[in-house]
Write an enzyme that holds these catalytic residues in place. Structure first.
Site, PDB file in Angstrom:
ATOM      1  N   ASP A  18      25.093  35.913  54.255  1.00  0.00           N
ATOM      2  CA  ASP A  18      24.469  37.158  53.781  1.00  0.00           C
ATOM      3  C   ASP A  18      25.306  37.803  52.678  1.00  0.00           C
ATOM      4  O   ASP A  18      26.538  37.718  52.694  1.00  0.00           O
ATOM      5  CB  ASP A  18      24.330  38.129  54.970  1.00  0.00           C
ATOM      6  N   ASN A  66      11.802  35.692  54.708  1.00  0.00           N
ATOM      7  CA  ASN A  66      12.209  35.804  53.296  1.00  0.00           C
ATOM      8  C   ASN A  66      11.040  35.620  52.324  1.00  0.00           C
ATOM      9  O   ASN A  66      11.161  35.928  51.135  1.00  0.00           O
ATOM     10  CB  ASN A  66      13.326  34.816  52.956  1.00  0.00           C
TER      11      ASN A  66
HETATM   12  C1  FPP Z   1      21.070  36.411  52.197  1.00  0.00           C
HETATM   13  O1  FPP Z   1      21.621  37.217  51.194  1.00  0.00           O
HETATM   14  C2  FPP Z   1      20.972  35.066  51.680  1.00  0.00           C
HETATM   15  C3  FPP Z   1      19.796  34.403  51.541  1.00  0.00           C
HETATM   16  C4  FPP Z   1      18.492  34.976  51.901  1.00  0.00           C
HETATM   17  C5  FPP Z   1      19.793  33.060  50.978  1.00  0.00           C
HETATM   18  C6  FPP Z   1      21.007  32.225  51.267  1.00  0.00           C
HETATM   19  C7  FPP Z   1      21.027  31.137  50.297  1.00  0.00           C
HETATM   20  C8  FPP Z   1      22.119  30.579  49.753  1.00  0.00           C
HETATM   21  C9  FPP Z   1      23.492  30.860  50.170  1.00  0.00           C
HETATM   22  C10 FPP Z   1      21.992  29.620  48.672  1.00  0.00           C
HETATM   23  C11 FPP Z   1      20.926  28.646  48.909  1.00  0.00           C
HETATM   24  C12 FPP Z   1      21.450  27.378  49.391  1.00  0.00           C
HETATM   25  C13 FPP Z   1      20.647  26.340  49.497  1.00  0.00           C
HETATM   26  C14 FPP Z   1      21.190  25.010  49.847  1.00  0.00           C
HETATM   27  C15 FPP Z   1      19.209  26.497  49.286  1.00  0.00           C
HETATM   28  P1  FPP Z   1      20.762  38.402  50.638  1.00  0.00           P
HETATM   29  O2  FPP Z   1      20.053  37.963  49.422  1.00  0.00           O
HETATM   30  O3  FPP Z   1      19.897  38.955  51.722  1.00  0.00           O
HETATM   31  O4  FPP Z   1      21.895  39.410  50.255  1.00  0.00           O
HETATM   32  P2  FPP Z   1      21.822  40.982  50.312  1.00  0.00           P
HETATM   33  O5  FPP Z   1      21.927  41.367  51.758  1.00  0.00           O
HETATM   34  O6  FPP Z   1      23.023  41.362  49.543  1.00  0.00           O
HETATM   35  O7  FPP Z   1      20.537  41.405  49.679  1.00  0.00           O
END
Ligand code: FPP
Length: 238
Positions: A18, A66
């Site tokens: 996250d 998501n």
């Molecule tokens: C949460 O951070 C992260 C995600 C929803 C996606 C996680 C994906 C990756 C680490 C990269 C993708 C890897 C592959 C192999 C597809 P957030 O966007 O919710 O962060 P925030 O809480 O700061 O908004």
């Protein structure tokens, strides 16, 4: 580097990655740039994990919820999965990493679903570590599907097997970055006795030293599985 003690093997670590969006915006970049940086953190983590005794690593890359994000961000995450497989897939296979995808396949772009299946087949014999990428994944959906498939007479053991899926097992250590402290519909069943480790670091900042710190902390914890200290051991499901 520290290795898992013999009695810890198999050692299943799960990560809620996250904080990508906040990291991107904090760098005056975009949320999608944050996801791109997140892939680099994933790459570093996958490389470091076997040396710390991790035999199964499950990461949460995209949840069924998501889909509620803007279409462009969703498209970026799909592209990143495809790019990760294209760039790292062959090397992971050569290094003995078994790749397993958890979650729905029917909403992935057709070519991507086929790529995923090909890498799963190619890496099936990998014995160094199993890397499970949860993508379009919901733990509640996995539990409900298993309950429907097995019916009312299902034993806990049968449910364990079906819910966990290929290469699955109870989670030993759950890591969540990004300062939040929740499970977000990730491995709810498998985390029944998981040790939880939270960090304020945003996922793109996560380094092998952080994984080492989490694993080190895990080894200091006393796991009791509901028993008293002297008799504690993981219990086979009844
Ligand atoms: C949460 O951070 C992260 C995600 C929803 C996606 C996680 C994906 C990756 C680490 C990269 C993708 C890897 C592959 C192999 C597809 P957030 O966007 O919710 O962060 P925030 O809480 O700061 O908004």
């Amino acid at each position: 580097m520290q290795r898992a003690r013999e009695d810890r093997v198999p050692f299943h670590v799960a990560i809620i990655m996250d904080g990508n969006g906040r990291w991107g915006l904090g760098q005056s970049l975009t949320r999608s740039d944050g996801h791109r940086a997140g892939v680099e953190a994933l790459r570093r983590t996958v490389e470091a994990a076997p040396g710390l005794g991790v035999t199964t690593l499950t990461v949460f890359a995209f949840s069924c919820d998501n889909w509620r994000r803007p279409a462009a961000e969703v498209a970026t995450l799909m592209e990143l999965l495809a790019a990760y497989l294209a760039r790292d897939g062959q090397r992971l296979v050569a290094e003995g990493v078994r790749l397993v995808m958890l979650g729905r396949r029917d909403r992935l772009p057709a070519g991507l679903a086929a790529e995923v299946a090909a890498f799963e087949a190619m890496s099936a014999e990998g014995g160094r570590m199993t890397l499970r990428i949860a993508f379009d994944y919901s733990s509640r959906a996995a539990i409900a599907a298993a309950a429907r498939a097995l019916g009312p007479d299902a034993t806990l053991e049968e449910l364990d097997r079906l819910i966990a899926g290929p290469g699955g097992s109870p989670v030993d250590l759950l890591i969540r970055t990004g300062a939040e402290k929740r499970l977000s519909d990730f491995l709810l069943w498998e985390c029944a006795y998981a040790e939880l480790w939270f960090t304020e670091r945003l996922w793109p900042q996560f380094a092998p030293a952080d994984l080492e710190a989490a694993v080190g902390d895990f080894h200091l914890r006393e796991r009791r599985f509901g028993a008293i200290p002297a008799t504690a051991a993981p219990r086979a499901a009844a």
